[in-house]
Scaffold this motif. Structure first.
Motif, PDB file in Angstrom:
ATOM      1  N   LEU A 183     102.170  -2.774  39.506  1.00  0.00           N
ATOM      2  CA  LEU A 183     103.594  -2.867  40.461  1.00  0.00           C
ATOM      3  C   LEU A 183     103.090  -3.101  42.170  1.00  0.00           C
ATOM      4  CD1 LEU A 183     106.310  -2.264  41.118  1.00  0.00           C
ATOM      5  CD2 LEU A 183     105.613   0.067  41.341  1.00  0.00           C
ATOM      6  N   TYR A 184     103.439  -4.118  42.434  1.00  0.00           N
ATOM      7  CA  TYR A 184     103.229  -4.702  43.926  1.00  0.00           C
ATOM      8  C   TYR A 184     104.628  -4.267  44.663  1.00  0.00           C
ATOM      9  CZ  TYR A 184     101.336  -6.942  48.021  1.00  0.00           C
ATOM     10  OH  TYR A 184     100.991  -7.226  49.250  1.00  0.00           O
ATOM     11  N   LYS A 222     100.363 -12.711  43.850  1.00  0.00           N
ATOM     12  CA  LYS A 222     101.614 -13.435  43.069  1.00  0.00           C
ATOM     13  C   LYS A 222     101.160 -13.129  41.590  1.00  0.00           C
ATOM     14  CE  LYS A 222     100.013 -17.745  43.252  1.00  0.00           C
ATOM     15  NZ  LYS A 222     100.479 -19.353  43.625  1.00  0.00           N
ATOM     16  N   ASP A 223     100.093 -12.622  41.234  1.00  0.00           N
ATOM     17  CA  ASP A 223      99.649 -12.261  39.819  1.00  0.00           C
ATOM     18  C   ASP A 223      99.757 -11.166  39.264  1.00  0.00           C
ATOM     19  OD1 ASP A 223      98.875 -15.112  39.505  1.00  0.00           O
ATOM     20  OD2 ASP A 223      96.671 -14.459  40.070  1.00  0.00           O
ATOM     21  N   SER A 224     100.634 -10.123  40.446  1.00  0.00           N
ATOM     22  CA  SER A 224     100.797  -8.916  40.033  1.00  0.00           C
ATOM     23  C   SER A 224     101.786  -8.925  38.882  1.00  0.00           C
ATOM     24  CB  SER A 224     101.521  -8.182  41.246  1.00  0.00           C
ATOM     25  OG  SER A 224     100.588  -7.988  42.335  1.00  0.00           O
ATOM     26  N   ARG A 225     101.838  -7.792  38.278  1.00  0.00           N
ATOM     27  CA  ARG A 225     102.589  -7.772  36.790  1.00  0.00           C
ATOM     28  C   ARG A 225     104.111  -7.742  37.137  1.00  0.00           C
ATOM     29  NH1 ARG A 225     101.291  -5.736  31.760  1.00  0.00           N
ATOM     30  NH2 ARG A 225      99.394  -6.701  32.117  1.00  0.00           N
ATOM     31  N   GLY A 242      92.126 -12.091  52.543  1.00  0.00           N
ATOM     32  CA  GLY A 242      91.851 -10.637  52.355  1.00  0.00           C
ATOM     33  C   GLY A 242      91.543 -10.337  50.986  1.00  0.00           C
ATOM     34  N   LYS A 243      92.087  -9.428  50.395  1.00  0.00           N
ATOM     35  CA  LYS A 243      91.856  -8.982  48.976  1.00  0.00           C
ATOM     36  C   LYS A 243      92.658  -9.590  48.090  1.00  0.00           C
ATOM     37  CE  LYS A 243      89.415  -4.474  49.759  1.00  0.00           C
ATOM     38  NZ  LYS A 243      89.552  -4.695  51.315  1.00  0.00           N
ATOM     39  N   ILE A 244      92.294 -10.001  46.987  1.00  0.00           N
ATOM     40  CA  ILE A 244      92.813 -10.742  45.941  1.00  0.00           C
ATOM     41  C   ILE A 244      93.468  -9.631  44.973  1.00  0.00           C
ATOM     42  CG2 ILE A 244      93.278 -12.391  44.057  1.00  0.00           C
ATOM     43  CD1 ILE A 244      93.008 -13.691  46.748  1.00  0.00           C
ATOM     44  N   VAL A 245      94.618  -9.302  44.745  1.00  0.00           N
ATOM     45  CA  VAL A 245      95.020  -7.909  43.872  1.00  0.00           C
ATOM     46  C   VAL A 245      95.828  -8.356  42.785  1.00  0.00           C
ATOM     47  CG1 VAL A 245      94.542  -6.490  45.830  1.00  0.00           C
ATOM     48  CG2 VAL A 245      96.841  -7.359  45.337  1.00  0.00           C
ATOM     49  N   THR A 298      90.874 -10.610  39.198  1.00  0.00           N
ATOM     50  CA  THR A 298      92.165 -10.575  38.710  1.00  0.00           C
ATOM     51  C   THR A 298      92.705 -11.429  37.701  1.00  0.00           C
ATOM     52  OG1 THR A 298      93.133 -11.792  40.395  1.00  0.00           O
ATOM     53  CG2 THR A 298      92.784  -9.603  40.917  1.00  0.00           C
ATOM     54  N   ALA A 299      92.091 -12.612  37.277  1.00  0.00           N
ATOM     55  CA  ALA A 299      92.322 -13.527  36.161  1.00  0.00           C
ATOM     56  C   ALA A 299      91.757 -13.186  35.217  1.00  0.00           C
ATOM     57  CB  ALA A 299      91.964 -14.899  36.782  1.00  0.00           C
ATOM     58  N   PHE A 300      91.019 -12.258  34.657  1.00  0.00           N
ATOM     59  CA  PHE A 300      90.353 -12.056  33.519  1.00  0.00           C
ATOM     60  C   PHE A 300      90.299 -10.472  33.083  1.00  0.00           C
ATOM     61  CE2 PHE A 300      88.298 -15.764  35.101  1.00  0.00           C
ATOM     62  CZ  PHE A 300      88.352 -16.687  34.018  1.00  0.00           C
TER      63      PHE A 300
END
Length: 311
Positions: free
Chosen positions: A254-255, A271-274, A247-250, A150-152
């Motif tokens: 929109l979260y 917390k990296d959700s847009r 769990g899963k990193i997402v 999710t960081a790239f």
């Protein structure tokens, strides 16, 4: 200097996590080679060859690699690794299963879950459930690295024209065997790759409430469904719904967090959700500290109104 990326696939389709890992590897510089280990995986190899930035695709195709058991794949990567300065894999359950074994076989330290590449030997990774970032420098001759996808940004799936070549497949280690595999099928988007996620927590009170309140909203938004660990532990939903450190990193566009208080373990996974929208009756809930939009209210009233307003 070349980097070897371990492809994630199901022998038919190249999974999106590989594209993000290729992007991370591109930050190193030098050639990027992708290893496709499996059985009857020619379609995967061709898809990998089309990925922008990939110079070569190595194919290890054999019956004993069909299930991609960690012992067999790790032994294969260990034989190839001396030709590379770096070995990368997605920080998924598969990557986390294989690469620590590779690191042990090579007698080097693994660098886990990186979110940035500072240089060829220096990486940034989260620690303390994502509350701090550590910059790690490695002096090992081969850097073994898992990538938080999710960081790239994903590399372009088309545009490349890499050469495809077969490599030695090794032998079956005989240490494990696949007994069975249960696949959860859903008409909704897959949680790890969804652009919109509707997630519920213990505040929903029961699995029946979870389904009655969240499924209509998710259907309106064409969203994946997620959950906090508290909701999973309470039996509301299966554990493949879990978002968070364990769990899963997402990182969707929109979260929507409904009835989730926001423990640090859950925040580490989303917390990296847009854009983050939180609905909770407790105005002091930690989730509001990371939310872009917060609504303090009774979710049993608010969520049906929201679903209704969406038409």
């Amino acid at each position: 200097m070349a980097t070897l990326v371990l492809a994630e696939h199901d022998n038919q389709t190249l999974r999106a996590a590989t594209l993000n890992t290729v992007s991370a590897a591109a930050r190193i510089g030098g050639d990027i080679h992708v290893l496709v280990a499996g059985s009857n995986a020619a379609a995967v190899a061709q898809a990998a060859a089309r990925v922008a930035g990939v110079a070569r695709v190595l194919v290890a195709d054999a019956p004993h690699l069909d299930a991609q058991l960690a012992e067999n794949v790790a032994a294969l990567v260990k034989e190839l690794a001396p030709n590379y300065s770096h070995v990368f894999a997605p920080a998924t359950s598969a990557g986390k299963n294989v690469l620590p074994r590779v690191a042990a076989l090579l007698d080097v330290a693994q660098i886990s879950d990186i979110v940035a590449v500072d240089s060829a030997d220096t990486f940034v990774r989260p620690i303390y459930a994502g509350n701090a970032l550590a910059t790690v420098k490695s002096v090992d001759p081969i850097k073994v690295v898992t990538v938080r996808t999710t960081a790239f940004e994903a590399a372009a799936a088309e545009g490349g024209s890499a050469a495809v070549e077969a490599v030695a497949t090794g032998t079956d280690a005989g240490q494990s065997s696949l007994v069975g595999r249960e696949i959860t099928r859903s008409a909704r988007p897959e949680l790890g790759a969804a652009k919109i996620i509707v997630s519920g927590g213990r505040g929903l009170g029961s699995g029946e409430n979870y389904r009655a309140l969240l499924e209509p909203l998710a259907d309106k938004l064409d969203a994946a469904l997620g959950a906090s660990r508290a909701a999973v532990d309470a039996g509301y939903v299966p554990n493949d719904y879990q978002v968070g450190q364990t769990g899963k990193i997402v990182a969707p566009q929109l979260y929507v967090a409904i009835g989730i208080s926001g423990a640090i373990q859950h925040l580490a996974g989303m917390k990296d959700s847009r854009v983050i929208v939180a609905i909770n009756k407790d105005p002091e809930a930690p989730i509001f500290q990371v939310a872009d939009y917060g609504l303090v209210g009774d979710l049993f009233e608010v969520v049906p109104e929201l679903a209704g307003a969406l038409g």
